[in-house]
Design a protein around this motif. Structure first.
Motif, mmCIF file in Angstrom:
data_model
loop_
_atom_site.group_PDB
_atom_site.id
_atom_site.type_symbol
_atom_site.label_atom_id
_atom_site.label_comp_id
_atom_site.label_asym_id
_atom_site.label_seq_id
_atom_site.Cartn_x
_atom_site.Cartn_y
_atom_site.Cartn_z
ATOM 1 N N GLU A 181 2.947 13.101 -0.036
ATOM 2 C CA GLU A 181 1.565 12.736 0.291
ATOM 3 C C GLU A 181 1.142 13.438 1.575
ATOM 4 O OE1 GLU A 181 -0.991 8.701 0.373
ATOM 5 O OE2 GLU A 181 0.470 8.855 2.001
ATOM 6 N N VAL A 227 -2.042 6.283 0.761
ATOM 7 C CA VAL A 227 -1.056 5.221 0.566
ATOM 8 C C VAL A 227 -0.473 4.774 1.903
ATOM 9 C CG1 VAL A 227 1.114 4.627 -0.567
ATOM 10 C CG2 VAL A 227 -0.535 6.080 -1.738
ATOM 11 N N HIS A 249 5.852 10.741 -4.865
ATOM 12 C CA HIS A 249 4.883 11.411 -5.735
ATOM 13 C C HIS A 249 5.406 12.828 -6.012
ATOM 14 C CE1 HIS A 249 1.872 8.266 -4.738
ATOM 15 N NE2 HIS A 249 2.454 8.319 -3.548
ATOM 16 N N GLU A 290 5.765 7.807 -8.782
ATOM 17 C CA GLU A 290 4.472 7.906 -9.466
ATOM 18 C C GLU A 290 4.332 9.272 -10.127
ATOM 19 O OE1 GLU A 290 0.476 9.584 -9.678
ATOM 20 O OE2 GLU A 290 1.933 10.018 -8.092
ATOM 21 N N THR A 331 -2.002 6.420 -14.538
ATOM 22 C CA THR A 331 -1.000 6.704 -13.515
ATOM 23 C C THR A 331 0.248 5.908 -13.843
ATOM 24 O OG1 THR A 331 -2.719 7.042 -11.847
ATOM 25 C CG2 THR A 331 -0.476 6.668 -11.059
ATOM 26 N N SER A 370 -4.815 15.035 -7.830
ATOM 27 C CA SER A 370 -3.609 14.257 -7.531
ATOM 28 C C SER A 370 -3.816 13.222 -6.426
ATOM 29 C CB SER A 370 -2.478 15.202 -7.126
ATOM 30 O OG SER A 370 -2.813 15.927 -5.947
ATOM 31 N N THR A 407 -4.533 9.911 -4.530
ATOM 32 C CA THR A 407 -4.409 8.519 -4.942
ATOM 33 C C THR A 407 -5.690 7.760 -4.649
ATOM 34 O OG1 THR A 407 -2.036 8.608 -4.437
ATOM 35 C CG2 THR A 407 -3.021 6.429 -4.730
ATOM 36 N N ALA A 420 -3.811 2.342 -4.066
ATOM 37 C CA ALA A 420 -2.969 2.315 -2.866
ATOM 38 C C ALA A 420 -3.032 0.948 -2.196
ATOM 39 C CB ALA A 420 -3.410 3.409 -1.899
#
Length: 332
Positions: free
Chosen positions: A61, A66, A111, A156, A190, A228, A230, A235
């Motif tokens: 990330e 998140v 991720h 994820e 997801t 991509s 989130t 989150a």
């Protein structure tokens, strides 16, 4: 003359990349912030008793979505990616996740790259032989994230195509969540692969609207990053529903960490600089015999049926082509 005028206008007013639909705040954002504030109060009270705050690592990330939600919930959070982070208030490790994911985190949310695993890219496999090798490498990286040593683990990824599932021994997601279940009227399946100690997410704010906005994004160099990202609602659901579980674990185990999240990242940077412990060598792009056997075991019985097939003709031909190419690669 028209081209020159357009070029001059582009220099004076550069075209900005469109914002990701995931930037939209969910309808229940105010209630979500109050819930996270209450959880942070419990976390602060736990720290006052001498128990360390839960250490959370978010792998893959750079947006900080998140990690920001867990930060609002009182977690000692850090991020890891090969690219720099967009936020400055969350500690970030720019390097291989293998150096940091096993250092003793309470919760790891990963991720891994989905470019070659997602079902959305299945159409390109039969036309680009290199994607087969890249799929095998991406599956190996996904498996490595599933092996993170942490009491709580969540990985994820979007819906996988059947080749990726075969390479991962037929793995299935614990659940699939959509933004419309968490305050934003969009649809984006997801998949969450959760450890047995982590409960599945429950819908927090079901709203109308099932718009597939991610599929309608223009073809720009940043399209993959925009797709991509989130959603804030998802989150927030992770932080609001998983943080109490991690807090109960820390309370029962009487966690007293000696190192904070920043200290763990410092250890990872030292290991990165000295290569001790050495970085685990990722498998080469050449598919392994195990991967070929997985494809044959999972899908070849479907192709051997003379008349009744559960797959259309074109996927059946694609599977034969992939099997033959992989066997040629491993024998040359």
């Amino acid at each position: 003359a028209k081209d020159v005028a357009e070029a001059a206008q582009l220099v004076q007013f550069p075209r900005q990349s469109p914002a990701s639909p995931a930037h939209l705040l969910p309808e229940h954002f105010d209630d979500l912030c109050r819930t996270l504030a209450d959880i942070k109060t419990d976390a602060d009270a736990l720290c006052a008793e001498g128990v360390s705050a839960p250490r959370v690592l978010v792998v893959g990330e750079t947006s900080g979505v998140v990690s920001s939600m867990f930060l609002l919930a009182g977690a000692d959070v850090a991020t890891c990616d090969l690219c720099p982070s967009e936020v400055e208030y969350v500690p970030h490790f720019e390097g291989d996740a293998d150096l940091v994911q096993d250092l003793g985190w309470d919760l790891v949310i990963a991720h891994p790259p989905c470019t070659y695993l997602s079902n959305a890219g299945l159409r390109w496999i039969h036309s680009n032989p290199e994607r087969l090798a890249n799929t095998a490498a991406a599956a190996a990286q996904f498996r490595r994230r599933l092996e993170a040593k942490a009491p709580f683990l969540a990985v994820e990824n979007p819906k996988m195509h059947y080749y990726a599932k075969a390479l991962l021994d037929g793995i299935e997601a614990t659940q699939y969540v959509h933004p419309w279940q968490h305050g934003t009227g969009h649809t984006k399946a997801t998949g969450l692969y959760l450890s047995s100690s982590l409960p599945p997410l429950q819908p927090t704010c079901i709203v109308p609207g099932r718009e597939a906005v991610m599929a309608n994004l223009p073809m720009t160099p940043h399209r993959g990053a925009l797709r991509s990202r989130t959603y804030v609602g998802i989150a927030g659901a992770m932080a609001s529903q998983w943080m109490p579980v991690v807090l109960d674990h820390c309370r029962s185990a009487s966690h007293r960490h000696h190192d904070s999240a920043s200290a763990l990242l410092a250890r990872a940077r030292e290991a990165q600089a000295s290569q001790s412990p050495p970085v685990q060598q990722h498998p080469s792009n050449a598919p392994s015999p195990t991967a070929i056997a997985a494809i044959d075991t999972a899908w070849m019985p479907w192709l051997e049926k003379p008349r009744e097939r559960t797959l259309p003709v074109r996927p059946a031909r694609m599977l034969r082509k992939i099997r033959n190419r992989w066997r040629v690669w491993t024998t040359t």
